[in-house]
Every structure is written in C-alpha cells, then in structure tokens.
Write an enzyme that holds these catalytic residues in place. Structure first.
Site, PDB file in Angstrom:
ATOM      1  N   TYR A 142       0.824  -1.219   0.000  1.00 30.80           N
ATOM      2  CA  TYR A 142       0.000   0.000   0.000  1.00 30.80           C
ATOM      3  C   TYR A 142       0.856   1.265   0.000  1.00 30.80           C
ATOM      4  O   TYR A 142       0.348   2.369  -0.190  1.00 30.80           O
ATOM      5  CB  TYR A 142      -0.938   0.029   1.209  1.00 30.80           C
ATOM      6  CG  TYR A 142      -1.999  -1.074   1.189  1.00 30.80           C
ATOM      7  CD1 TYR A 142      -2.425  -1.634  -0.001  1.00 30.80           C
ATOM      8  CD2 TYR A 142      -2.576  -1.530   2.363  1.00 30.80           C
ATOM      9  CE1 TYR A 142      -3.380  -2.632  -0.019  1.00 30.80           C
ATOM     10  CE2 TYR A 142      -3.543  -2.528   2.354  1.00 30.80           C
ATOM     11  CZ  TYR A 142      -3.937  -3.076   1.150  1.00 30.80           C
ATOM     12  OH  TYR A 142      -4.892  -4.070   1.137  1.00 30.80           O
ATOM     13  N   LYS A 192       3.983 -15.280   1.344  1.00 31.38           N
ATOM     14  CA  LYS A 192       3.981 -16.122   0.149  1.00 31.38           C
ATOM     15  C   LYS A 192       5.431 -16.307  -0.289  1.00 31.38           C
ATOM     16  O   LYS A 192       5.830 -15.838  -1.366  1.00 31.38           O
ATOM     17  CB  LYS A 192       3.138 -15.469  -0.958  1.00 31.38           C
ATOM     18  CG  LYS A 192       1.651 -15.409  -0.652  1.00 31.38           C
ATOM     19  CD  LYS A 192       0.906 -16.668  -1.033  1.00 31.38           C
ATOM     20  CE  LYS A 192       0.831 -16.822  -2.526  1.00 31.38           C
ATOM     21  NZ  LYS A 192       0.176 -18.104  -2.903  1.00 31.38           N
ATOM     22  N   ASP A 224      -2.241 -17.940   1.499  1.00 30.74           N
ATOM     23  CA  ASP A 224      -3.472 -18.491   0.915  1.00 30.74           C
ATOM     24  C   ASP A 224      -3.917 -19.735   1.685  1.00 30.74           C
ATOM     25  O   ASP A 224      -5.094 -19.899   2.003  1.00 30.74           O
ATOM     26  CB  ASP A 224      -3.295 -18.786  -0.582  1.00 30.74           C
ATOM     27  CG  ASP A 224      -2.043 -19.584  -0.900  1.00 30.74           C
ATOM     28  OD1 ASP A 224      -1.133 -19.652  -0.037  1.00 30.74           O
ATOM     29  OD2 ASP A 224      -1.959 -20.165  -1.994  1.00 30.74           O
ATOM     30  N   ASP A 248      -4.738  -7.344   5.859  1.00 34.78           N
ATOM     31  CA  ASP A 248      -5.991  -6.655   5.565  1.00 34.78           C
ATOM     32  C   ASP A 248      -7.083  -7.700   5.280  1.00 34.78           C
ATOM     33  O   ASP A 248      -8.186  -7.660   5.834  1.00 34.78           O
ATOM     34  CB  ASP A 248      -5.769  -5.762   4.336  1.00 34.78           C
ATOM     35  CG  ASP A 248      -6.835  -4.709   4.169  1.00 34.78           C
ATOM     36  OD1 ASP A 248      -7.753  -4.663   5.009  1.00 34.78           O
ATOM     37  OD2 ASP A 248      -6.760  -3.941   3.190  1.00 34.78           O
ATOM     38  N   ASP A 252      -9.995  -9.398   8.241  1.00 33.15           N
ATOM     39  CA  ASP A 252     -11.433  -9.240   7.989  1.00 33.15           C
ATOM     40  C   ASP A 252     -12.134 -10.595   7.952  1.00 33.15           C
ATOM     41  O   ASP A 252     -13.229 -10.749   8.489  1.00 33.15           O
ATOM     42  CB  ASP A 252     -11.677  -8.505   6.661  1.00 33.15           C
ATOM     43  CG  ASP A 252     -11.656  -6.994   6.839  1.00 33.15           C
ATOM     44  OD1 ASP A 252     -11.375  -6.540   7.966  1.00 33.15           O
ATOM     45  OD2 ASP A 252     -11.925  -6.272   5.871  1.00 33.15           O
TER      46      ASP A 252
END
Ligand code: NAD
Length: 367
Positions: A142, A192, A224, A248, A252
């Site tokens: 980001y 990852k 993942d 992020d 959630d």
C-alpha cells in the site's frame, strides 16, 4: 491510584454514542477499583473539521503523542463526502496512524459463547475461538514505490510495489512475539515465500527474531493456505503475524467468523516510549454508521472491548481487561442484544445506554 493518561476522540456518527458508554466504564474503574485515568477529550474527523477546518488539529496531534493511549470512536459521514480529499474525516485517522508510527495492527477474533450461532461456521468450530492477527500497517504494497498508472506502449499499466525492509519486518515480528508471550506462546507467520522475494525475506527475518523468544512455538504458512485454515479450523491458531495486504484480508475474514461489526475491537501499536509503553491507538473496527446514528441503536461493545485492549496492552491491567470481557460475556449470556445482534425471534433489542447499564451491573456483580 492514577494508572496513566488517555486521550478520547469520539469522532462522528455513532462514535460519541458508543464512547459515552466507555466513559461510564472508565468512571466505574475510578470509583470501584481505585484505578483512575487522566482523561482528556478532543475532536477528530468531521467534528474537528466543523470546528477547525481540519480533521485533526495540530494541538490534538501533539496531545496524542504525549498520552499513554488514544481511544477513538469513528470518523466520517455523508455530510463530509464532498470535501476535498486533504480534509476528509478519514485523513484525521490516517494522520494519527502515520505520525504515531503505528506499525502493528492488532485485530482479535474472539467468539463469545452466547453469539456462536452468529457465525457462518459450525458452533463447535467457532465456540471459544480467541485468536489475534497482527498486521503490519505502515509499509508493504500500500506504500511501496513505484506506484501509479503508467502508459506502456499502446496501453496503460497499473503498478504497485511490495517492499519490506528487514527492520520493518523485525519490529512487527517482535510485537507479535511479545503478544504471543502474553498469550498461548504460539505464533504463525504468514507470507507467500513460494512466489514472492519479500515473502522469503519475511520468513528469514521472523525466523531470526524467534531466537530471542525460545518459549514461543513458531510456524510458517503460505497466506493463501492460512486463509483456508482460518475458515476450516481457526482454533489451531493463537497469534498470526502477516504483512499489510495479507493482514488486511485475513483479519477481515477472521473477524467475520465471529459475527457482528458491532463487536470488533482493534489496537494499533507503535514503538515503545521511554516508559516502555508502546504508542497506542485503540478503536472499534466499525465506522460511524450514519444509518443508525443518533437513534440509540449502536452496539457499544466494540468500543468497550477496545478499551479492554487498552487496559491489557497499554496499562498492564490484564486482570481488569478479563473482568470487563467477562462482564460482556455475562450480559450476552443473559440474552441482552442491541439491534445488530438480533437473530432469535421475539427478542427486544436494548438501546446503547441500556447495554452500558447492563455491563456496569455485571461489573458491579464481579466485585
Ligand atoms: P460502518 O461500519 O459505519 O457501517 C456498516 C454497517 O454496520 C451499517 O449498517 C451500520 O449500521 C452497522 N454498524 C456498524 N457499527 C455498528 C455498531 N457499533 N452497532 C450497530 N451497527 C453497526 O461502515 P460504512 O457504512 O461503510 O461507513 C460509514 C462511514 O464510516 C463512512 O463515512 C466511512 O468512511 C466511515 N468509516 C470509518 C471508519 C473508522 O472510523 N475507522 C471505518 C470504516 C468506515
């Protein structure tokens, strides 16, 4: 006994309503537990814009840097939608996070037994869940450069850059290990590393930091696969540490395993100050909920649980945080529900203030 200083920023929409209930709980600690906080209150978001023409006045920013902890309600609302980007309410919150250098975002996913039916998962998978996701908050994709939309040949290309320095990984890993030491001494790091160099470095640095925390059992998982495991058997985790982007998403997902937005607290921690307390901002995950603002419908529990996190992580009052969380559990077990928690038919919702009353009564009963 004075335990420290607290800056309260109620903000906009339901922010002031839910914060009013936290104020009553703070007063309760002063009266009944002889734990008094040096509380000051100020404006943030649209409320600050209305008074000062900026979503966070410089004096408020200075105060936030000086106190032991900041507790924020929520910012934003339709009234401010057309404002210039630079003075939008959310900019006040972003300024706090940036200038306080709050790099570790703590997002608990905790399931209160009485609300286990709210989850999309089976009750035995979710009941008793208590995990913590630590998301790196100030770096990664980001923020990385280069970024932008560029012309390339006869088409446009959108670019973002995942970038982490060793020191950025090191400090968030240490925050996560410290937390794991206070909890179940289990930490799972997610990245990852199979396809991203930043993930390889992440794994190497976390493994290095682990040498300073031999009591903590460290594991690594591809992010993942971590998402799948969170949905399959979340109770296998205690603390999870991950980068900004994966955090992020995963925080959630984990939060929603447990039910309503009105129940979710968060903390953002920065570097330790001279007194060893990290700079800290506590806030509910939800926004200013303009659709229910001013109607007494807001669930104050997310904000109250955020204060419980402040008790635990800024004021070293873990037992009192346990007491407050247990009071909330009691109230929910009694069947008290704000409108957002209604599932069963025939239950009349309580108002924001009535939920506060019930939690205070349960706190009294805990003495
Ligand atoms: P929201 O979280 O404010 O509301 C989403 C839905 O959840 C609404 O239906 C709302 O009524 C409900 N809800 C949220 N909190 C609740 C509570 N405590 N009790 C009961 N119901 C609750 O998200 P949104 O509607 O997307 O955003 C509204 C405003 O809040 C926007 O201006 C947005 O930018 C801002 N926002 C601020 C923050 C923050 O301050 N950290 C976070 C998210 C959104």
């Amino acid at each position: 006994m004075s335990v420290g200083s607290l800056l309260i920023l109620p903000g906009d929409g339901i922010g002031p309503e839910v914060m009013a209930e936290v104020r009553r709980i703070i007063d309760w600690y002063g009266e009944k537990r002889d734990l008094s906080f040096d509380v000051s209150e100020d404006l943030v978001g649209g409320a600050a814009y209305d008074k000062h023409g900026t979503p966070l006045a410089d004096e408020t920013m200075e105060k936030a840097q000086e106190v032991d902890a900041v507790l924020l309600g929520a910012v934003g609302g339709p009234k401010y939608d057309d404002l210039d980007f630079s003075v939008k309410p959310e900019r006040g919150l972003l300024r706090l996070r940036k200038e306080m250098d709050l790099f570790a975002n703590l997002r608990p996913a905790q399931c209160f037994d009485a609300l286990a039916d709210f989850s999309s998962l089976k009750k035995d998978v979710i009941a008793g869940l208590d995990i913590m996701i630590v998301r790196e908050l100030t770096s990664g994709i980001y923020f990385g450069e280069p970024r932008g939309i560029f012309e390339e040949g006869n088409e446009r290309v959108g670019v973002n850059t995942q970038r982490y320095t060793e020191s950025e990984i090191d400090r968030v890993a240490r925050s996560a290990f410290e937390l794991a030491m206070k909890r179940g001494k289990k930490l799972c790091s997610m990245e990852k590393a199979n396809v991203m160099e930043s993930g390889i470095l992440w794994r190497e640095v976390v493994t290095e930091v682990a040498k300073d925390y031999p009591e903590v059992e460290l594991s690594h998982m591809y992010a993942d696969a971590g998402g799948m495991q969170l949905a399959r058997w979340p109770k296998q985790f205690d603390v999870i540490v991950t980068d900004n982007l994966f955090g992020d998403l995963l925080s959630d997902v984990a939060a929603m395993l447990t039910g309503s937005l009105g129940m979710l607290p968060s903390a953002s921690l920065g570097t330790p100050m001279a007194n060893e307390r990290p700079k800290a901002l506590y806030e509910p995950v939800h926004g200013s909920a303009p659709d229910i603002a001013g109607q007494g419908k807001a669930n104050p529990i997310a904000c109250i649980l955020s204060f419980a996190m402040a008790l635990r992580y800024s004021f070293d009052l873990g037992d009192e945080a346990d007491r407050l969380e247990a009071a909330i559990e009691t109230v929910l077990a009694e069947g008290k529900r704000t409108a957002d928690l209604l599932g069963e038919e025939g239950v009349t919702p309580v108002t924001t203030t009535e939920m506060g009353d019930a939690i205070l009564a349960a706190l009294d009963a805990s003495l």
